[in-house]
Design a protein around this motif. Structure first.
Motif, mmCIF file in Angstrom:
data_model
loop_
_atom_site.group_PDB
_atom_site.id
_atom_site.type_symbol
_atom_site.label_atom_id
_atom_site.label_comp_id
_atom_site.label_asym_id
_atom_site.label_seq_id
_atom_site.Cartn_x
_atom_site.Cartn_y
_atom_site.Cartn_z
ATOM 1 N N LEU A 22 26.246 -30.036 -10.781
ATOM 2 C CA LEU A 22 25.805 -31.365 -11.175
ATOM 3 C C LEU A 22 24.291 -31.350 -11.335
ATOM 4 O O LEU A 22 23.568 -30.964 -10.410
ATOM 5 C CB LEU A 22 26.184 -32.405 -10.120
ATOM 6 C CG LEU A 22 27.646 -32.437 -9.669
ATOM 7 C CD1 LEU A 22 27.826 -33.443 -8.528
ATOM 8 C CD2 LEU A 22 28.555 -32.776 -10.831
ATOM 9 N N ILE A 23 23.798 -31.753 -12.498
ATOM 10 C CA ILE A 23 22.357 -31.866 -12.735
ATOM 11 C C ILE A 23 22.097 -33.246 -13.319
ATOM 12 O O ILE A 23 22.728 -33.645 -14.296
ATOM 13 C CB ILE A 23 21.845 -30.777 -13.691
ATOM 14 C CG1 ILE A 23 22.141 -29.382 -13.134
ATOM 15 C CG2 ILE A 23 20.344 -30.939 -13.923
ATOM 16 C CD1 ILE A 23 21.697 -28.251 -14.041
ATOM 17 N N ASP A 24 21.180 -33.970 -12.698
ATOM 18 C CA ASP A 24 20.914 -35.332 -13.151
ATOM 19 C C ASP A 24 19.622 -35.826 -12.534
ATOM 20 O O ASP A 24 19.090 -35.226 -11.589
ATOM 21 C CB ASP A 24 22.061 -36.268 -12.732
ATOM 22 C CG ASP A 24 22.483 -37.199 -13.863
ATOM 23 O OD1 ASP A 24 21.592 -37.835 -14.462
ATOM 24 O OD2 ASP A 24 23.683 -37.275 -14.149
ATOM 25 N N TYR A 25 19.112 -36.934 -13.071
ATOM 26 C CA TYR A 25 17.955 -37.546 -12.423
ATOM 27 C C TYR A 25 18.458 -38.621 -11.465
ATOM 28 O O TYR A 25 19.408 -39.341 -11.756
ATOM 29 C CB TYR A 25 16.958 -38.106 -13.433
ATOM 30 C CG TYR A 25 17.456 -39.172 -14.357
ATOM 31 C CD1 TYR A 25 17.300 -40.514 -14.042
ATOM 32 C CD2 TYR A 25 18.044 -38.833 -15.576
ATOM 33 C CE1 TYR A 25 17.740 -41.499 -14.909
ATOM 34 C CE2 TYR A 25 18.483 -39.804 -16.448
ATOM 35 C CZ TYR A 25 18.332 -41.136 -16.101
ATOM 36 O OH TYR A 25 18.767 -42.107 -16.963
ATOM 37 N N GLY A 26 17.835 -38.667 -10.294
ATOM 38 C CA GLY A 26 18.306 -39.622 -9.306
ATOM 39 C C GLY A 26 17.778 -39.330 -7.926
ATOM 40 O O GLY A 26 16.830 -38.573 -7.739
ATOM 41 N N ARG A 27 18.443 -39.917 -6.940
ATOM 42 C CA ARG A 27 17.975 -39.836 -5.554
ATOM 43 C C ARG A 27 18.787 -38.805 -4.774
ATOM 44 O O ARG A 27 19.990 -38.664 -4.972
ATOM 45 C CB ARG A 27 18.067 -41.200 -4.877
ATOM 46 C CG ARG A 27 19.431 -41.856 -4.905
ATOM 47 C CD ARG A 27 19.444 -43.146 -4.083
ATOM 48 N NE ARG A 27 18.562 -44.148 -4.626
ATOM 49 C CZ ARG A 27 18.924 -45.053 -5.527
ATOM 50 N NH1 ARG A 27 20.158 -45.050 -6.016
ATOM 51 N NH2 ARG A 27 18.071 -45.947 -5.964
ATOM 52 N N ASP A 28 18.090 -38.092 -3.889
ATOM 53 C CA ASP A 28 18.761 -37.137 -3.019
ATOM 54 C C ASP A 28 18.865 -37.646 -1.586
ATOM 55 O O ASP A 28 19.315 -36.925 -0.697
ATOM 56 C CB ASP A 28 18.071 -35.775 -3.049
ATOM 57 C CG ASP A 28 16.609 -35.853 -2.642
ATOM 58 O OD1 ASP A 28 16.129 -36.965 -2.290
ATOM 59 O OD2 ASP A 28 15.930 -34.814 -2.676
ATOM 60 N N ARG A 29 18.441 -38.897 -1.367
ATOM 61 C CA ARG A 29 18.619 -39.549 -0.072
ATOM 62 C C ARG A 29 18.774 -41.049 -0.321
ATOM 63 O O ARG A 29 18.264 -41.576 -1.327
ATOM 64 C CB ARG A 29 17.439 -39.275 0.858
ATOM 65 C CG ARG A 29 16.094 -39.699 0.311
ATOM 66 C CD ARG A 29 14.977 -39.413 1.302
ATOM 67 N NE ARG A 29 14.899 -38.005 1.615
ATOM 68 C CZ ARG A 29 14.217 -37.109 0.914
ATOM 69 N NH1 ARG A 29 13.532 -37.511 -0.168
ATOM 70 N NH2 ARG A 29 14.184 -35.849 1.240
#
Length: 357
Positions: A235-242
């Motif tokens: 999975l590759i995307d822009y977004g939050r990891d927390r």
């Protein structure tokens, strides 16, 4: 009747619409939805994705898939699946790079998951010269589990919309799309409806908290698929990891941000990927997951800098362009940090390229 008029009529009859429902209608309405009728990718379109920035991205993903296949024991049959393949550029580059491993291509059953008819046509054209021809299915549920699965989903989660909630001075409210006094679309607040759960982190009055039931469902279904079939899903995307607050809804038209309520169906609407929610759902379905890595770190672990050097050596005239492409893909102020990579995999003993150490 144009989509905006149908939305106005529906809101007038049934009340303000959840943000997630509004985004879904703008993207997938059969008559006027952006992806259903007029997806416009690329430098001359509305937005650009990593595969369109440089061939290096798709090539490295193709070699990543070959390495995963090798670590799975080089099965003589497996499924290479891409969710939301765009115009087919990523898979085109990936398959070209995978020619270095003929046995990989011989074993491959190529499956694409794409709801957009115009994009399916573009993918068919793009991939027409490859020996391995794709077949299309409608969802993760349609992917068979009688062979290992290697799955790629680049910029898919951001197309799965989220509901929005706001903490006010008097409690929680849900943000919805309603009508103003002139029958124009506007944002407003209502009492939260079913499915709202207060966040497990501090949030100040006036801040937005997003819940994507569709992203959670995707993680659940993906985890179940990988658990049953074995394999790995990137999975590759822009977004939050927390977990955290934030209004991430945006609309892009001709590479410029526009009002999400302006000309519904004529711009690409996105919201951030919520990696914690997706990965937790996958774990609950019985799969294992990696943590998140920035796209820049992930691509460097796969050898993007070495690949860029080789391209520049073979094409000295294109060296400045390749250098700019590398910067766009990996620099912290470009796609390197905002974009994240994570993997869902099974069995637990499987070591995932790009996430080691």
């Amino acid at each position: 009747m144009p989509l905006i008029d149908r939305l106005r009529r529906e809101i007038a009859l049934t009340g303000p619409m959840m943000v997630a429902d509004y985004v879904a209608r703008c993207l997938h309405d059969p008559k006027d939805g952006y992806y259903a009728t007029r997806p416009n990718l690329g430098a001359r379109g509305d937005f650009i994705t990593a595969p369109l920035v440089s061939q290096m991205f798709g090539e490295l993903i193709g070699l990543w898939a070959v390495e995963v296949w090798t670590r799975l024991g080089a099965p003589d049959r497996f499924r290479l699946v891409e969710v939301g393949p765009g115009d087919g550029t990523l898979m085109d580059d990936a398959l070209r790079a995978a020619r270095l491993a003929p046995a990989f291509l011989e074993a491959c059953d190529l499956v694409l998951i794409e709801p957009s008819a115009p994009l399916r046509e573009a993918q068919a054209r793009r991939l027409s010269d490859h020996d391995r021809q794709p077949r299309w299915v409608k969802s993760l549920h349609a992917v068979e589990t009688d062979a290992p699965v290697i799955l790629i989903a680049n910029e898919v989660l951001d197309c799965l919309p989220a509901r929005q909630f706001m903490r006010t001075d008097t409690g929680w409210a849900e943000r919805r799309v309603g009508l103003d006094d002139a029958d124009g679309l506007t944002f407003g607040l209502t009492a939260p409806s079913a499915g709202f759960v207060q966040p497990g982190f501090d949030i100040a009055p006036g801040q937005i908290f997003e819940i994507s039931e569709q992203q959670a469902a995707f993680g659940r279904d993906l985890g179940a698929l990988i658990r049953e079939a074995s394999g790995a899903a990137l999975l590759i995307d822009y977004g939050r990891d927390r977990p955290g607050p934030g209004d991430t809804l945006q609309a892009l038209k001709r590479h410029e941000k526009v009002d999400p309520l302006y000309t519904p169906g004529e711009a690409d609407l996105t919201q951030w990927a919520d990696f914690p929610v997706v990965l937790e759902a996958a774990v609950r379905s019985g799969a294992d997951v990696t943590g998140c890595r920035g796209q820049g770190d992930f691509l460097r672990a796969l050898g993007v800098e070495t690949r860029a050097q080789r391209l520049m050596q073979s094409r000295p005239d294109a060296a400045p362009v390749i250098e700019r492409q590398l910067h766009r893909l990996t620099a912290p102020d470009q796609m390197g940090d905002l974009f994240k990579a994570a993997c869902v995999f099974a069995p637990k003993s499987l070591s995932i390229p790009g996430f080691e150490g």
